[in-house]
Design a protein around this motif. Structure first.
Motif, PDB file in Angstrom:
ATOM      1  N   GLY A 261     -49.368 -47.256 -78.480  1.00 20.54           N
ATOM      2  CA  GLY A 261     -48.276 -47.878 -77.730  1.00 20.54           C
ATOM      3  C   GLY A 261     -47.775 -47.034 -76.577  1.00 20.54           C
ATOM      4  N   ALA A 262     -48.625 -46.144 -76.064  1.00 15.13           N
ATOM      5  CA  ALA A 262     -48.193 -45.245 -74.977  1.00 15.13           C
ATOM      6  C   ALA A 262     -49.169 -45.291 -73.807  1.00 15.13           C
ATOM      7  N   ALA A 263     -49.635 -46.495 -73.447  1.00 12.91           N
ATOM      8  CA  ALA A 263     -50.546 -46.628 -72.307  1.00 12.91           C
ATOM      9  C   ALA A 263     -49.834 -46.274 -71.007  1.00 12.91           C
ATOM     10  N   ASN A 264     -50.569 -45.666 -70.084  1.00 15.62           N
ATOM     11  CA  ASN A 264     -50.033 -45.465 -68.733  1.00 15.62           C
ATOM     12  C   ASN A 264     -50.908 -46.117 -67.658  1.00 15.62           C
ATOM     13  N   VAL A 265     -52.024 -46.715 -68.078  1.00 11.99           N
ATOM     14  CA  VAL A 265     -52.892 -47.473 -67.174  1.00 11.99           C
ATOM     15  C   VAL A 265     -53.082 -48.858 -67.784  1.00 11.99           C
ATOM     16  N   LEU A 266     -52.634 -49.885 -67.066  1.00 11.32           N
ATOM     17  CA  LEU A 266     -52.732 -51.256 -67.557  1.00 11.32           C
ATOM     18  C   LEU A 266     -53.767 -52.007 -66.733  1.00 11.32           C
ATOM     19  N   ILE A 267     -54.805 -52.500 -67.404  1.00 14.29           N
ATOM     20  CA  ILE A 267     -55.873 -53.243 -66.742  1.00 14.29           C
ATOM     21  C   ILE A 267     -55.715 -54.717 -67.088  1.00 14.29           C
ATOM     22  N   PHE A 268     -55.477 -55.524 -66.049  1.00 11.14           N
ATOM     23  CA  PHE A 268     -55.228 -56.940 -66.240  1.00 11.14           C
ATOM     24  C   PHE A 268     -56.536 -57.723 -66.205  1.00 11.14           C
ATOM     25  N   PRO A 269     -56.631 -58.805 -66.976  1.00 12.29           N
ATOM     26  CA  PRO A 269     -57.913 -59.502 -67.088  1.00 12.29           C
ATOM     27  C   PRO A 269     -58.327 -60.285 -65.847  1.00 12.29           C
ATOM     28  N   ASP A 270     -57.369 -60.612 -64.984  1.00  8.30           N
ATOM     29  CA  ASP A 270     -57.693 -61.329 -63.750  1.00  8.30           C
ATOM     30  C   ASP A 270     -56.566 -61.115 -62.744  1.00  8.30           C
ATOM     31  N   LEU A 271     -56.792 -61.621 -61.543  1.00  2.42           N
ATOM     32  CA  LEU A 271     -55.834 -61.379 -60.466  1.00  2.42           C
ATOM     33  C   LEU A 271     -54.532 -62.145 -60.667  1.00  2.42           C
ATOM     34  N   ASP A 272     -54.599 -63.326 -61.284  1.00  4.00           N
ATOM     35  CA  ASP A 272     -53.357 -64.042 -61.603  1.00  4.00           C
ATOM     36  C   ASP A 272     -52.430 -63.133 -62.404  1.00  4.00           C
ATOM     37  N   ALA A 273     -52.946 -62.600 -63.504  1.00  2.00           N
ATOM     38  CA  ALA A 273     -52.110 -61.786 -64.390  1.00  2.00           C
ATOM     39  C   ALA A 273     -51.599 -60.542 -63.676  1.00  2.00           C
ATOM     40  N   GLY A 274     -52.472 -59.830 -62.974  1.00  2.00           N
ATOM     41  CA  GLY A 274     -52.079 -58.576 -62.333  1.00  2.00           C
ATOM     42  C   GLY A 274     -51.063 -58.763 -61.233  1.00  2.00           C
ATOM     43  N   ASN A 275     -51.311 -59.743 -60.364  1.00  2.00           N
ATOM     44  CA  ASN A 275     -50.411 -59.951 -59.236  1.00  2.00           C
ATOM     45  C   ASN A 275     -49.051 -60.437 -59.698  1.00  2.00           C
ATOM     46  N   ILE A 276     -49.038 -61.373 -60.649  1.00  2.00           N
ATOM     47  CA  ILE A 276     -47.768 -61.882 -61.177  1.00  2.00           C
ATOM     48  C   ILE A 276     -46.994 -60.769 -61.885  1.00  2.00           C
ATOM     49  N   ALA A 277     -47.702 -59.965 -62.670  1.00  2.00           N
ATOM     50  CA  ALA A 277     -47.036 -58.916 -63.451  1.00  2.00           C
ATOM     51  C   ALA A 277     -46.358 -57.889 -62.553  1.00  2.00           C
ATOM     52  N   TYR A 278     -47.066 -57.405 -61.525  1.00  2.00           N
ATOM     53  CA  TYR A 278     -46.446 -56.353 -60.719  1.00  2.00           C
ATOM     54  C   TYR A 278     -45.242 -56.873 -59.957  1.00  2.00           C
ATOM     55  N   LYS A 279     -45.314 -58.131 -59.484  1.00  2.00           N
ATOM     56  CA  LYS A 279     -44.178 -58.686 -58.745  1.00  2.00           C
ATOM     57  C   LYS A 279     -42.983 -58.934 -59.664  1.00  2.00           C
ATOM     58  N   LEU A 280     -43.228 -59.370 -60.890  1.00  2.00           N
ATOM     59  CA  LEU A 280     -42.133 -59.560 -61.832  1.00  2.00           C
ATOM     60  C   LEU A 280     -41.458 -58.225 -62.157  1.00  2.00           C
ATOM     61  N   VAL A 281     -42.261 -57.205 -62.436  1.00  2.00           N
ATOM     62  CA  VAL A 281     -41.698 -55.893 -62.758  1.00  2.00           C
ATOM     63  C   VAL A 281     -40.939 -55.332 -61.557  1.00  2.00           C
ATOM     64  N   GLN A 282     -41.486 -55.531 -60.379  1.00  2.00           N
ATOM     65  CA  GLN A 282     -40.835 -55.034 -59.156  1.00  2.00           C
ATOM     66  C   GLN A 282     -39.479 -55.692 -58.930  1.00  2.00           C
ATOM     67  N   HIS A 283     -39.432 -57.005 -59.055  1.00  2.00           N
ATOM     68  CA  HIS A 283     -38.223 -57.725 -58.660  1.00  2.00           C
ATOM     69  C   HIS A 283     -37.229 -57.940 -59.799  1.00  2.00           C
ATOM     70  N   LEU A 284     -37.681 -57.989 -61.035  1.00  2.00           N
ATOM     71  CA  LEU A 284     -36.758 -58.167 -62.149  1.00  2.00           C
ATOM     72  C   LEU A 284     -36.310 -56.845 -62.761  1.00  2.00           C
ATOM     73  N   ALA A 285     -37.202 -55.864 -62.781  1.00  2.00           N
ATOM     74  CA  ALA A 285     -36.858 -54.567 -63.370  1.00  2.00           C
ATOM     75  C   ALA A 285     -36.450 -53.543 -62.316  1.00  2.00           C
ATOM     76  N   GLY A 286     -36.521 -53.933 -61.049  1.00  2.00           N
ATOM     77  CA  GLY A 286     -36.151 -52.996 -59.981  1.00  2.00           C
ATOM     78  C   GLY A 286     -37.126 -51.858 -59.826  1.00  2.00           C
ATOM     79  N   ALA A 287     -38.406 -52.087 -60.186  1.00  2.00           N
ATOM     80  CA  ALA A 287     -39.416 -51.034 -60.078  1.00  2.00           C
ATOM     81  C   ALA A 287     -39.825 -50.827 -58.626  1.00  2.00           C
ATOM     82  N   THR A 288     -40.250 -49.620 -58.323  1.00  2.00           N
ATOM     83  CA  THR A 288     -40.879 -49.333 -57.042  1.00  2.00           C
ATOM     84  C   THR A 288     -42.376 -49.536 -57.205  1.00  2.00           C
ATOM     85  N   ALA A 289     -42.934 -50.463 -56.421  1.00  2.00           N
ATOM     86  CA  ALA A 289     -44.373 -50.748 -56.479  1.00  2.00           C
ATOM     87  C   ALA A 289     -45.042 -50.096 -55.278  1.00  2.00           C
TER      88      ALA A 289
END
Length: 323
Positions: A261-289
């Motif tokens: 449960g301590a991954a630091n590299v997340l590999i997404f199965p396709d571009l839908d998942a990866g692109n959606i995930a980073y934008k959600l984390v950026q805008h909802l969690a206030g992450a710096t992307a």
């Protein structure tokens, strides 16, 4: 922001150069000014000289200390033509020179020739154009069959940076391509984070909790990763919570996991998942992307989001300079 300042400090100590092929873009000009003023990099801007000067004047930005080259109105270095022809023999030098009058192509050749450590583009050009120039002028690294990309995600309250891949390039990678993305990102993480990469291949399933061909693809990709690089700490298929939260990993992975449960590299199965995930984390969690940063090429390149602001361009450049 401690980690971001760490990248900035490392880039400053390395004293490398960056080329921006979109020198007429105000956001790029502002970022270039900050990079130069803070001593982070030697900056080269490409573009029509008059247009660059007008844009800088309109936005109150000085060009002093920034190198400005207009590829459409300068002598194309013979060394660039020779480097291009070395990989693509049979082309006519005059045709190569014409191609290199495009700022994207000239910028890539600057990086390939070592006249800049990296090229950062994408503020005005779509990803496909940046990759097209990179593939034609630089080519893929030894052993790579596809380019890919990653983001460095700085999430408030999280102990360390996370690497997200692929969020910008490969729409629906095969198992073999997904494995290649995982291995490339593990290498990038080891270089940038100065920590051991812990790679999670993500899915909607955790260890066969669901049966589907999409799950099978992730399982096959993990098998390839483990066969090619058995020393890498990699696991899958994992849901995101099992990859990131030790308590949930303990419940869902009774048989144990290399990641705990301590991954630091997340590999997404396709571009839908990866692109959606980073934008959600950026805008909802206030992450710096930070990114997307390209990998798989023979020199460091970054492909900015066309919505990137100046501070994001500075951050992406600092990280790319560290590769």
């Amino acid at each position: 922001m401690e980690y971001l300042e760490g990248f900035v400090s490392r880039a400053r100590d390395l004293n490398r150069g960056v080329v921006f092929p979109e020198g007429e873009e105000p956001r790029v000009l502002e970022a270039a000014r900050r990079l130069a003023d803070r001593g982070i990099a030697e900056v080269t801007l490409l573009g029509n000289r008059e247009s660059v000067e007008e844009a800088a004047a309109e936005h109150g930005l000085r060009l002093s200390g920034l190198r400005l080259i207009d590829p459409a109105d300068c002598a194309i270095p013979e060394a660039y033509i020779d480097l291009y022809l070395a990989d693509r023999p049979g082309r006519k030098p005059a045709a190569v020179a014409r191609a290199l009058r495009r700022p994207l192509y000239y910028g890539v050749m600057m990086a390939k020739a070592g006249d800049a450590h990296c090229m950062v583009a994408g503020a005005r050009h779509p990803t496909r154009r940046v990759i097209e120039a990179a593939r034609l002028c630089v080519g893929l690294d030894e052993g790579c069959s596809i380019p890919s990309s990653f983001f460095v995600m700085l999430v408030p309250g999280w102990d360390e940076p996370l690497m997200f891949a692929d969020c910008a390039v490969n729409v629906e990678p095969s198992a073999e391509e997904l494995a290649e993305i995982a291995l490339a990102t593990a290498g990038s993480a080891g270089s940038l984070l100065k920590r051991t990469p812990r790679v999670a291949l993500l899915s909607f399933s955790t260890m066969s909790s669901a049966a589907h061909r999409r799950v099978d693809k992730v399982v096959a990709a993990l098998d390839i990763v483990r066969r090619l690089s058995p020393d890498i700490a990699a696991d899958g298929e994992l849901q995101a919570d099992a990859a990131l939260v030790p308590e949930i990993a303990d419940r869902k992975l009774a048989g144990g996991s290399r990641l705990g449960g301590a991954a630091n590299v997340l590999i997404f199965p396709d571009l839908d998942a990866g692109n959606i995930a980073y934008k959600l984390v950026q805008h909802l969690a206030g992450a710096t992307a930070i990114g997307p940063i390209l990998q798989g090429f023979k020199c460091p390149l970054a492909d900015l989001s066309r919505g990137a602001e100046a501070d994001e361009i500075v951050a992406t450049t600092a990280v790319t300079l560290c590769l």
